[in-house]
Design a protein around this motif. Structure first.
Motif, PDB file in Angstrom:
ATOM      1  N   ALA A  93       0.830  -1.204   0.000  1.00 50.88           N
ATOM      2  CA  ALA A  93       0.000   0.000   0.000  1.00 50.88           C
ATOM      3  C   ALA A  93       0.867   1.258   0.000  1.00 50.88           C
ATOM      4  O   ALA A  93       0.584   2.238  -0.718  1.00 50.88           O
ATOM      5  CB  ALA A  93      -0.926  -0.009   1.215  1.00 50.88           C
ATOM      6  N   ALA A  94       1.944   1.232   0.789  1.00 49.61           N
ATOM      7  CA  ALA A  94       2.836   2.390   0.842  1.00 49.61           C
ATOM      8  C   ALA A  94       3.560   2.573  -0.487  1.00 49.61           C
ATOM      9  O   ALA A  94       3.704   3.704  -0.980  1.00 49.61           O
ATOM     10  CB  ALA A  94       3.832   2.214   1.984  1.00 49.61           C
ATOM     11  N   TRP A  95       4.019   1.489  -1.068  1.00 52.00           N
ATOM     12  CA  TRP A  95       4.771   1.570  -2.324  1.00 52.00           C
ATOM     13  C   TRP A  95       3.903   2.070  -3.472  1.00 52.00           C
ATOM     14  O   TRP A  95       4.417   2.721  -4.395  1.00 52.00           O
ATOM     15  CB  TRP A  95       5.363   0.203  -2.665  1.00 52.00           C
ATOM     16  CG  TRP A  95       6.539  -0.170  -1.806  1.00 52.00           C
ATOM     17  CD1 TRP A  95       7.191   0.633  -0.916  1.00 52.00           C
ATOM     18  CD2 TRP A  95       7.188  -1.439  -1.761  1.00 52.00           C
ATOM     19  NE1 TRP A  95       8.211  -0.063  -0.314  1.00 52.00           N
ATOM     20  CE2 TRP A  95       8.245  -1.337  -0.817  1.00 52.00           C
ATOM     21  CE3 TRP A  95       7.002  -2.657  -2.410  1.00 52.00           C
ATOM     22  CZ2 TRP A  95       9.087  -2.398  -0.522  1.00 52.00           C
ATOM     23  CZ3 TRP A  95       7.840  -3.720  -2.136  1.00 52.00           C
ATOM     24  CH2 TRP A  95       8.880  -3.583  -1.183  1.00 52.00           C
ATOM     25  N   GLN A  96       2.615   1.789  -3.433  1.00 55.19           N
ATOM     26  CA  GLN A  96       1.729   2.270  -4.485  1.00 55.19           C
ATOM     27  C   GLN A  96       1.732   3.800  -4.572  1.00 55.19           C
ATOM     28  O   GLN A  96       1.466   4.370  -5.629  1.00 55.19           O
ATOM     29  CB  GLN A  96       0.302   1.773  -4.244  1.00 55.19           C
ATOM     30  CG  GLN A  96       0.077   0.301  -4.555  1.00 55.19           C
ATOM     31  CD  GLN A  96       0.094   0.009  -6.043  1.00 55.19           C
ATOM     32  OE1 GLN A  96      -0.605   0.671  -6.823  1.00 55.19           O
ATOM     33  NE2 GLN A  96       0.895  -0.971  -6.459  1.00 55.19           N
ATOM     34  N   ARG A  97       2.042   4.455  -3.445  1.00 56.23           N
ATOM     35  CA  ARG A  97       1.996   5.916  -3.394  1.00 56.23           C
ATOM     36  C   ARG A  97       3.377   6.557  -3.490  1.00 56.23           C
ATOM     37  O   ARG A  97       3.491   7.783  -3.522  1.00 56.23           O
ATOM     38  CB  ARG A  97       1.324   6.367  -2.098  1.00 56.23           C
ATOM     39  CG  ARG A  97      -0.106   5.865  -1.948  1.00 56.23           C
ATOM     40  CD  ARG A  97      -0.768   6.377  -0.681  1.00 56.23           C
ATOM     41  NE  ARG A  97      -0.125   5.869   0.531  1.00 56.23           N
ATOM     42  CZ  ARG A  97       0.556   6.612   1.389  1.00 56.23           C
ATOM     43  NH1 ARG A  97       0.725   7.907   1.166  1.00 56.23           N
ATOM     44  NH2 ARG A  97       1.096   6.077   2.464  1.00 56.23           N
ATOM     45  N   ALA A  98       4.441   5.746  -3.544  1.00 57.13           N
ATOM     46  CA  ALA A  98       5.804   6.273  -3.435  1.00 57.13           C
ATOM     47  C   ALA A  98       6.261   6.977  -4.717  1.00 57.13           C
ATOM     48  O   ALA A  98       6.113   6.445  -5.817  1.00 57.13           O
ATOM     49  CB  ALA A  98       6.769   5.153  -3.089  1.00 57.13           C
ATOM     50  N   LEU A 115      18.724  -0.275  -0.619  1.00 57.97           N
ATOM     51  CA  LEU A 115      19.806  -1.132  -1.107  1.00 57.97           C
ATOM     52  C   LEU A 115      19.311  -2.092  -2.179  1.00 57.97           C
ATOM     53  O   LEU A 115      19.929  -2.260  -3.221  1.00 57.97           O
ATOM     54  CB  LEU A 115      20.403  -1.912   0.068  1.00 57.97           C
ATOM     55  CG  LEU A 115      21.406  -3.023  -0.248  1.00 57.97           C
ATOM     56  CD1 LEU A 115      22.649  -2.447  -0.928  1.00 57.97           C
ATOM     57  CD2 LEU A 115      21.796  -3.768   1.032  1.00 57.97           C
ATOM     58  N   ASP A 116      18.190  -2.758  -1.915  1.00 56.28           N
ATOM     59  CA  ASP A 116      17.651  -3.769  -2.822  1.00 56.28           C
ATOM     60  C   ASP A 116      16.311  -3.327  -3.384  1.00 56.28           C
ATOM     61  O   ASP A 116      15.579  -2.537  -2.766  1.00 56.28           O
ATOM     62  CB  ASP A 116      17.473  -5.100  -2.072  1.00 56.28           C
ATOM     63  CG  ASP A 116      18.781  -5.638  -1.538  1.00 56.28           C
ATOM     64  OD1 ASP A 116      19.737  -5.755  -2.325  1.00 56.28           O
ATOM     65  OD2 ASP A 116      18.857  -5.934  -0.323  1.00 56.28           O
ATOM     66  N   LEU A 117      15.987  -3.884  -4.562  1.00 59.70           N
ATOM     67  CA  LEU A 117      14.722  -3.581  -5.213  1.00 59.70           C
ATOM     68  C   LEU A 117      14.013  -4.889  -5.545  1.00 59.70           C
ATOM     69  O   LEU A 117      14.635  -5.809  -6.076  1.00 59.70           O
ATOM     70  CB  LEU A 117      14.945  -2.787  -6.499  1.00 59.70           C
ATOM     71  CG  LEU A 117      15.582  -1.401  -6.359  1.00 59.70           C
ATOM     72  CD1 LEU A 117      15.854  -0.813  -7.741  1.00 59.70           C
ATOM     73  CD2 LEU A 117      14.676  -0.477  -5.548  1.00 59.70           C
ATOM     74  N   PRO A 118      12.705  -4.978  -5.288  1.00 58.31           N
ATOM     75  CA  PRO A 118      11.969  -6.204  -5.620  1.00 58.31           C
ATOM     76  C   PRO A 118      11.689  -6.298  -7.112  1.00 58.31           C
ATOM     77  O   PRO A 118      11.743  -5.299  -7.845  1.00 58.31           O
ATOM     78  CB  PRO A 118      10.668  -6.042  -4.828  1.00 58.31           C
ATOM     79  CG  PRO A 118      10.474  -4.557  -4.763  1.00 58.31           C
ATOM     80  CD  PRO A 118      11.854  -3.966  -4.653  1.00 58.31           C
ATOM     81  N   ASP A 119      11.395  -7.495  -7.563  1.00 59.49           N
ATOM     82  CA  ASP A 119      10.960  -7.676  -8.944  1.00 59.49           C
ATOM     83  C   ASP A 119       9.570  -7.066  -9.124  1.00 59.49           C
ATOM     84  O   ASP A 119       8.804  -6.917  -8.177  1.00 59.49           O
ATOM     85  CB  ASP A 119      10.924  -9.163  -9.291  1.00 59.49           C
ATOM     86  CG  ASP A 119      12.300  -9.807  -9.216  1.00 59.49           C
ATOM     87  OD1 ASP A 119      13.231  -9.279  -9.843  1.00 59.49           O
ATOM     88  OD2 ASP A 119      12.441 -10.824  -8.514  1.00 59.49           O
ATOM     89  N   GLU A 123       4.754  -2.503 -11.170  1.00 58.90           N
ATOM     90  CA  GLU A 123       3.443  -2.752 -10.575  1.00 58.90           C
ATOM     91  C   GLU A 123       3.420  -2.398  -9.094  1.00 58.90           C
ATOM     92  O   GLU A 123       2.422  -1.891  -8.587  1.00 58.90           O
ATOM     93  CB  GLU A 123       3.049  -4.216 -10.767  1.00 58.90           C
ATOM     94  CG  GLU A 123       2.857  -4.611 -12.228  1.00 58.90           C
ATOM     95  CD  GLU A 123       2.419  -6.057 -12.368  1.00 58.90           C
ATOM     96  OE1 GLU A 123       2.249  -6.737 -11.336  1.00 58.90           O
ATOM     97  OE2 GLU A 123       2.236  -6.504 -13.516  1.00 58.90           O
ATOM     98  N   LEU A 124       4.528  -2.661  -8.410  1.00 60.03           N
ATOM     99  CA  LEU A 124       4.584  -2.375  -6.978  1.00 60.03           C
ATOM    100  C   LEU A 124       4.676  -0.882  -6.701  1.00 60.03           C
ATOM    101  O   LEU A 124       4.107  -0.391  -5.718  1.00 60.03           O
ATOM    102  CB  LEU A 124       5.783  -3.090  -6.351  1.00 60.03           C
ATOM    103  CG  LEU A 124       5.703  -4.608  -6.255  1.00 60.03           C
ATOM    104  CD1 LEU A 124       7.059  -5.196  -5.884  1.00 60.03           C
ATOM    105  CD2 LEU A 124       4.650  -5.014  -5.226  1.00 60.03           C
ATOM    106  N   MET A 125       5.399  -0.136  -7.556  1.00 65.89           N
ATOM    107  CA  MET A 125       5.584   1.302  -7.365  1.00 65.89           C
ATOM    108  C   MET A 125       5.277   2.046  -8.659  1.00 65.89           C
ATOM    109  O   MET A 125       6.171   2.575  -9.331  1.00 65.89           O
ATOM    110  CB  MET A 125       7.022   1.601  -6.911  1.00 65.89           C
ATOM    111  CG  MET A 125       7.430   0.958  -5.605  1.00 65.89           C
ATOM    112  SD  MET A 125       9.093   1.497  -5.100  1.00 65.89           S
ATOM    113  CE  MET A 125       9.331   0.503  -3.626  1.00 65.89           C
TER     114      MET A 125
END
Length: 345
Positions: free
Chosen positions: A68-73, A79-83, A87-89
């Protein structure tokens, strides 16, 4: 920009000073702490797979609150980024990495998404430069031998090598290379270096002689110490192989604080076992963490450290200073410090 949302993805809660830096640059910005830290194994694997998790290694849990937080970022610091970042951000505009290396990121995906990336190049350079010189002196001055003699209660004289007048060659005259050069000159060493952008005849005040990257072998033939501080890219993978070690004079010390992908490790072990190389110091390896049964552990005269040549005592202070500069530049549309060119991806 008052409604900007900053996702802080580092593994520890943001300090008050970091929050002050963000608020000073963007008053009213919302900061959300969403810690996301991948394993060393996955981070290392991504570095060999263009930032992708092609082997399906386990990834950290992403909670509903994080999603939910990443949707608004708008901005991410970490350091790391998700796959699946798009869609996540979906609102993400800029990522400030807290490290210099960015081979662990899917740069092609970032370019497609239109996300800007800045790294932390230079923040740890001084500490890494100190580490390189410490390793060289440890070898030349037989410090490991003296420690072992003390443990065995032995009193036996062993005499070292003088650094003055020796030649050090630095593959990659970037921020770390410059800090190594500065410290080597303090010991009255001759400093040679390569730089990817250098042309024949170019000079640089930081070194005694500058070589184009294509003339690496010419530089190697003149060195008592060779230090690799290079980034990982298609031109540097497996750069140091049997031929390159053979080009170094007998008795050379080889040190790698760049990326593990630079070195053909079997060839390095062979050069150490034959005695052609006096010693090697590796802070990075092809696979990290290094498996317990890896032959590097038992290679003669090899000095290993687990990717820890950087010093962290002032790192966050330096990072906050960089972040303050880049937040201000992001706000007014100016070029940011250490921005990675994603146009080729």
């Amino acid at each position: 920009m008052s409604s900007m949302v900053v996702a802080v993805m580092i593994g520890f809660e943001p300090s008050p000073s970091l929050l002050d830096v963000i608020d000073a640059a963007h008053p009213g910005a919302e900061v959300v702490w969403t810690p996301y830290t991948e394993s060393e194994e996955l981070r290392s694997a991504r570095g060999h797979q263009n930032g992708r998790n092609t082997t399906g290694l386990e990834t950290p849990e992403i909670t509903d609150e994080m999603r939910a937080a990443w949707q608004r970022a708008d901005v991410a610091i970490g350091l790391d980024l998700p796959d699946g970042l798009d869609e996540l951000m979906p609102r993400l505009q800029w990522i400030q990495s807290i490290t210099a290396g960015y081979d662990k990121y899917d740069l092609e995906a970032l370019h497609r998404q239109g996300v800007r990336l800045t790294n932390a190049s230079g923040l740890g350079a001084a500490g890494i430069g100190e580490f390189v010189i410490a390793r060289v002196l440890q070898i030349w001055k037989h410090l490991r031998t003296f420690d072992q003699q003390q443990q065995r209660h032995e009193w036996e004289g062993v005499f070292g090598t003088e650094a003055t007048g020796r030649t050090i060659g630095i593959a990659g005259l970037g921020s770390i290379g410059r800090e190594v050069a500065r410290r080597a000159r303090a010991f009255d060493m001759t400093v040679l270096a390569t730089r990817a952008s250098a042309q024949p005849g170019d000079v640089d005040d930081a070194v005694d002689e500058l070589f184009p990257a294509a003339d690496l072998d010419e530089m190697l033939r003149r060195c008592d110490v060779v230090v690799s501080t290079l980034p990982s890219n298609p031109t540097t993978i497996d750069l140091f192989d049997a031929d390159r070690f053979a080009a170094m004079p007998e008795g050379t010390i080889f040190c790698n604080v760049g990326r593990g992908a630079h070195v053909v490790e079997a060839d390095l072990i062979a050069a150490l076992e034959s005695g052609h190389l006096r010693a090697a110091a590796l802070d990075v390896t092809q696979v990290e963490p290094l498996p317990a049964d890896d032959p590097l552990w038992d290679a003669p005269n090899l000095y290993l450290s687990p990717h820890t040549s950087v010093s962290l005592d002032r790192y966050m202070i330096n990072l906050e200073s960089l972040l303050a500069t880049n937040l201000a530049r992001f706000a007014d549309g100016s070029p940011m410090v250490n921005e990675v060119d994603l146009s080729d991806h």
